[in-house]
Design a protein around this motif. Structure first.
Motif: not given
Lengths: 214, 214
Positions: B118-141
């Motif tokens: 759900h938080m995928h497209r959420l804002a308010a993250t640092t660049p580093e956090q966005r990197r991690v979030l993208n990584e987690l979404m890749t895992i999910r995919n």
DNA sequence: GTCTATATACTGATAGAC
DNA sequence: GTCTATCAGTATATAGAC
């Protein structure tokens, strides 16, 4: 939070500030309840807090009203096909299809409804707010019961089969509600595109993934 | 938030403070990410903030680690049955079953995974956090792709049929992920009870609600 | 009805004792 | 490695001007 004095009816007029509800729904969809500030909602309206607080006593009340409107749309979408001359299976399929389309066309409101279900057991609400939340959950249960009753009619008339109707409905509604997690309207998308997508989902729910041959 | 200086690796040790992760997962499940304070997590541990911040630099990092652990368990659950001599349909069914059981047995972690999506497209993250979030979404995919690939194998060998395999998998996983919304373990519930429940859900997914007769 | 302050409270994160 | 302050930022909600 909890005051000694209890105010009467919420400020919200029944007429409903549709614009405000829509803005709130979009914010809640994009950021979630807690991450959305009243300022966010106001900003989206091109206004300030004052306007929001004129209609709603608290952010929670606003959220609940969005939730309520979402459920109203849910009922509105499926109601026309609940009853009729067709067998239960045919009507159930039509209900699924309309719910699927409603998920896509009312994405913001539907996402709030899903969030609301999640918040069910959440603490930090006043007694009055808990009362409203319980009321919303009853509405939600009635909605699910509507599907269940038609499914049971289908079992009776031989058009529906399932190892457990109650569980089967939960699975089917889960597949449909999940739409708000992955579906995003594409630019230039037509009503027909959505219908085709909805048909694919509903066909999967009705016929399953296993090839008949076994 | 975003500083000029970028610190190196997160404090979290790979060993993993399992107790901390579990407490965090439970808090996030019950209250959601934003409504959960670090104090809440610490309180559940019978400790104070200091302990949490010793292992995690921020609440977001903690959430991500819970998410990551949830996905690890997801893969662990289905991996043993992905390959094998059986037809695609049989293996896919086994994957669904194991995922369903994993949803119930790792309810807190699975709920966090769902929130994370759900938080995928959420804002308010640092660049580093966005990197991690993208990584987690890749895992999910990748996880979803695992189901899709087996489903396609099933189509090839004639054990699976669907109007659209990709959509069908989304529907099926939706039905399964939705479990974390309505399922709550009953007192005295056994592993067998859960298996029976999981079988009902998976049967519904595999065979649908429509009676074959038509 | 809508806006501009402003009070009040909470919480994420840090610093430093032990 | 864990705890006790403590700071700083932010958000809900209110009061009162216009």
């Amino acid at each position: 939070m909890a005051r000694g004095t209890l105010r009467e009816a919420p400020r919200s007029d029944k007429n409903g500030n549709a614009e405000l509800l829509q803005a709130a729904a979009e914010c809640f969809m994009e950021q979630g309840f807690h991450a959305t500030s009243i300022d966010d909602v106001a900003r989206r309206l091109g206004a300030t807090k004052g306007r929001v607080y004129h209609y709603y006593r608290s952010k929670t009340d606003l959220f609940f009203d969005v939730h309520r409107e979402g459920m109203r749309r849910n009922f509105e979408a499926v109601r026309p096909v609940v009853r009729g001359p067709d067998k239960g299976g045919v009507r159930l399929r039509a209900m699924f299809l309309r719910h699927a389309l409603s998920m896509m066309e009312n994405l913001a409101f539907e996402t709030v409804v899903v969030q609301g279900v999640h918040m069910h057991r959440l603490a930090a609400t006043t007694p009055e707010q808990r009362r409203v939340l319980n009321e919303l959950m009853t509405i939600r249960n009635d909605f699910e019961a509507l599907f269940k009753s038609v499914a049971y009619e289908g079992v009776e008339d031989g058009s529906i089969k399932a190892p457990d109707v109650s569980i089967a409905i939960k699975a089917a509604l889960g597949a449909l509600n999940w739409i708000c997690i992955w579906y995003r309207p594409r630019t230039g998308e037509t009503e027909d595109d959505r219908l085709i997508l909805a048909e694919k989902i509903v066909d999967t729910i009705m016929h399953g993934l296993a090839a008949e041959a076994e």
